[in-house]
Design an enzyme around this catalytic site. Structure first.
Site, PDB file in Angstrom:
ATOM      1  CE1 TYR A   1      -2.187   3.009   3.032  1.00 20.10           C
ATOM      2  CE2 TYR A   1      -3.727   2.477   1.294  1.00 20.10           C
ATOM      3  CZ  TYR A   1      -3.356   3.264   2.362  1.00 20.10           C
ATOM      4  OH  TYR A   1      -4.147   4.324   2.751  1.00 20.10           O
TER       5      TYR A   1
ATOM      6  CE  LYS B   1     -11.905  -6.460  16.963  1.00 18.84           C
ATOM      7  NZ  LYS B   1     -10.477  -6.846  16.803  1.00 18.84           N
TER       8      LYS B   1
ATOM      9  NE  ARG C   1      -0.371   2.753  14.172  1.00 24.56           N
ATOM     10  CZ  ARG C   1       0.720   2.046  14.456  1.00 24.56           C
ATOM     11  NH1 ARG C   1       1.639   2.559  15.282  1.00 24.56           N
ATOM     12  NH2 ARG C   1       0.920   0.838  13.925  1.00 24.56           N
TER      13      ARG C   1
ATOM     14  CG  ASP D   1       2.546  -4.366  18.812  1.00 23.49           C
ATOM     15  OD1 ASP D   1       3.465  -4.634  19.606  1.00 23.49           O
ATOM     16  OD2 ASP D   1       1.353  -4.255  19.155  1.00 23.49           O
TER      17      ASP D   1
END
Ligand SMILES: NC(=O)C1=CN([C@@H]2O[C@H](COP(=O)(O)OP(=O)(O)OC[C@H]3O[C@@H](n4cnc5c(N)ncnc54)[C@H](OP(=O)(O)O)[C@@H]3O)[C@@H](O)[C@H]2O)C=CC1
Ligand SMILES: C[C@H]1O[C@H](OP(=O)(O)OP(=O)(O)OC[C@H]2O[C@@H](n3cnc4c(=O)[nH]c(N)nc43)[C@H](O)[C@@H]2O)[C@@H](O)[C@@H](O)C1=O
Length: 355
Positions: free
Chosen positions: A137, A188, A248, A319
């Site tokens: 990608y 979730k 992140r 991860d």
């Protein structure tokens, strides 16, 4: 851009494309053109040419792509490079052949080396190996960036490549396997909360809206429990991927849209080229310049949901890269800065999700 100039938003129903569409409308742009994936498959070069022949857009925002989280990228490697190269080739190529005045290409901060100095500056591009899980990608995105730069240098076009950080917001992808981390953790933890509370009405409503491998709200309770367990959702705990330690950066999708329109309106390639004879790294990072660990983000989501169960991490799942913080000084110097911080964004996203 003239308010009634024809602007084609490729991917106008997606997370970012829908936010850009709404932002343009709110700013008074009246002549927007969009085609759903079903109406126009951007993998079909002849169809894309016919669309450009018929519509002749003056501006193009390329927010269509094959997009997914770490698992999707790592599994569907060929699809991510092949589809994204074709989409870019067709849309950027037809924009050139049809004299589009300006094009905005959306890349990704995964174009930077896995071990790039943090925060990552635009100049870090192509200075080291990429993160393996999303390399196909990333290569496609680098190719798109270089296509824009090369058309600009050879033909004098005005194509701007922007590199967004991780994005989240309304119309996100909530598929439990293929989605990005924030929508995945929100869903979730929401489903884990429904289970812990015994709220089968809310749980069945969620599955009716987005079945999981054929299991919907109408399915038997034991089939639902089996399927949710497969995705780490249990009656007393929720199991997420990795260690929870990676960091992140997250930008609210509607702010990504605002930054995109800001750049379309106010920034040209000539402003970015600078005096260097060897022109490169004219792209622009778009982000917040702030980071949070996956574990901390999970806790913010649990607080917002009111989830009182346990959150576990499964280190057998990847991860990915440990950090990918963007340096946003170029973007800030151009005059745009984010406003929405992660806590407010998670609150807004969950309110939207359960509305
Ligand atoms: N979300 C994120 O965290 C980040 C996204 N980006 C980039 O931002 C851009 C938008 O991403 P995002 O909005 O999240 O992605 P989405 O998947 O939400 O939207 C992508 C859109 O493109 C459409 N599309 C995909 N393939 C085709 C095709 N072959 N023909 C026609 N349309 C197609 C999709 O339609 P359909 O769903 O019907 O297939 C969808 O509407 C992409 O370039 C992505 O790489 C960059 C960094 C982070
Ligand atoms: C935007 C960006 O997005 C992708 O890169 P990514 O940020 O690595 O992907 P992600 O959003 O899926 O976050 C993954 C991180 O989150 C942890 N994690 C925990 N639990 C779940 C979980 O349930 N789902 C997911 N997806 N991740 C989880 C997981 O262990 C890992 O640490 C590429 O498309 C890349 O090319 C790109 O552009």
């Amino acid at each position: 851009m003239d308010k009634n100039a024809k602007i084609y938003v490729a991917g106008h129903r997606g997370l970012v494309g829908s936010a850009i569409w709404n932002n343009l409308k709110a700013k008074g742009y009246t002549n927007l053109v969009g085609r759903t994936h079903r109406e126009l498959d951007l993998l079909d070069g002849a169809a894309v040419k016919a669309f450009f022949d018929a519509e002749q857009p003056e501006y193009v925002i390329l927010a269509a792509a094959k997009v997914g989280g770490i698992m999707a990228n790592n599994v569907y490697r060929a699809d991510f490079i092949a589809d994204n190269l074709q989409i870019q080739q067709h849309v950027i190529g037809e924009s050139f052949r049809h004299g589009v005045k300006k094009l905005l290409f959306l890349g990704s901060t995964c174009i930077y080396p896995r071990d790039a100095a943090q925060p990552m500056k635009e100049e870090a591009l192509l200075t080291g190996p990429l993160e393996y899980t999303n390399e196909p990608y990333a290569i496609a995105k680098i190719a798109g960036l270089k296509m824009c730069e090369s058309y600009n240098l050879q033909y004098g076009t005005n194509y701007i490549a922007v590199m967004p950080t991780n994005l989240y917001g309304p119309n996100d992808n909530f598929d439990l396997e293929k989605s990005h981390v924030l929508p995945a953790m929100i869903r979730k933890i929401h489903l884990g909360h429904c289970l812990l509370q015994g709220d089968w009405t809310a749980l069945r409503k969620d599955l009716d809206h987005l079945p999981v491998e054929g299991v919907s709200g109408q399915s038997d309770q034991c089939d639902i429990l089996d399927k949710l367990a497969k995705y780490g959702i249990h009656d007393s705990f929720v199991e997420l991927w990795g260690t929870g330690k990676p960091l992140r950066e997250f930008l609210w999708s509607e702010e990504m849209a605002d930054a995109s329109v800001f750049i379309m309106e106010k920034v040209d390639f000539a402003d970015l080229k600078g005096p260097n004879p060897e022109v490169r790294n004219c792209h622009i990072n778009i982000g917040t310049g702030k980071e949070i660990s996956i574990g901390e983000a999970a806790q913010l989501i649990a607080q917002r949901v009111g989830y009182k169960g346990e959150i576990r991490f499964n280190a057998d799942k990847p991860d990915g890269t440990m950090r990918k913080l963007t340096d946003v000084s170029k973007l800030n110097a151009l005059g745009w800065r984010h406003q929405i911080e992660i806590q407010e964004g998670i609150d807004k996203m969950y309110s939207w999700y359960i509305s």
